[in-house]
Scaffold this motif. Sequence first.
Motif, mmCIF file in Angstrom:
data_model
loop_
_atom_site.group_PDB
_atom_site.id
_atom_site.type_symbol
_atom_site.label_atom_id
_atom_site.label_comp_id
_atom_site.label_asym_id
_atom_site.label_seq_id
_atom_site.Cartn_x
_atom_site.Cartn_y
_atom_site.Cartn_z
ATOM 1 N N MET A 290 9.200 5.943 -6.475
ATOM 2 C CA MET A 290 9.367 5.495 -5.092
ATOM 3 C C MET A 290 8.371 6.205 -4.165
ATOM 4 O O MET A 290 7.740 5.573 -3.324
ATOM 5 C CB MET A 290 10.800 5.782 -4.631
ATOM 6 N N MET A 291 8.208 7.515 -4.335
ATOM 7 C CA MET A 291 7.292 8.297 -3.491
ATOM 8 C C MET A 291 5.845 7.826 -3.694
ATOM 9 O O MET A 291 5.088 7.714 -2.741
ATOM 10 C CB MET A 291 7.406 9.794 -3.798
ATOM 11 N N LYS A 292 5.472 7.545 -4.947
ATOM 12 C CA LYS A 292 4.111 7.068 -5.233
ATOM 13 C C LYS A 292 3.879 5.706 -4.586
ATOM 14 O O LYS A 292 2.816 5.455 -4.011
ATOM 15 C CB LYS A 292 3.876 6.986 -6.749
ATOM 16 N N GLU A 293 4.885 4.823 -4.682
ATOM 17 C CA GLU A 293 4.768 3.485 -4.082
ATOM 18 C C GLU A 293 4.610 3.592 -2.569
ATOM 19 O O GLU A 293 3.795 2.887 -1.971
ATOM 20 C CB GLU A 293 5.987 2.621 -4.444
ATOM 21 N N GLN A 294 5.378 4.496 -1.953
ATOM 22 C CA GLN A 294 5.277 4.702 -0.500
ATOM 23 C C GLN A 294 3.891 5.212 -0.120
ATOM 24 O O GLN A 294 3.310 4.764 0.859
ATOM 25 C CB GLN A 294 6.341 5.704 -0.021
ATOM 26 N N ALA A 295 3.382 6.145 -0.912
ATOM 27 C CA ALA A 295 2.048 6.711 -0.636
ATOM 28 C C ALA A 295 0.983 5.624 -0.734
ATOM 29 O O ALA A 295 0.055 5.576 0.081
ATOM 30 C CB ALA A 295 1.759 7.842 -1.609
#
Length: 114
Positions: A103-108
């Motif tokens: 999720m954090m990678k997708e947001q970034a």
Amino acid sequence: GKSGFDKSGDGCLGLKEFHLAMKAIGIGCTKKECRALLNIIDDSGDGEIEAYELEKVVRRYRIDMIYIREEEKKHRALLAMMKKHKKHRPEIEDMSENEFMKMMKEQAMKKESL
């Protein structure tokens, strides 16, 4: 070659040198425990082990310990980040660490594409 553990310089470690080497590595063991360990490692049965053999094991052990500590540090940082984000996003409570990282990678990536 000469080893740091091999005080006599003969390429071998007797019980006394082995005991000092174990202390230096940070493995506290009694003389009796060291003798038992020395007997296990000692292939030739002469009561000594090759200094370089021990150093090989120690190097491997140190590399493993460094790796383990680094992984633990990353893990603690990830848990702290999850805890911080939970305040705003309660659904994180039910996520695995891998799902959270995804999720954090997708947001970034979304931020980068703006």
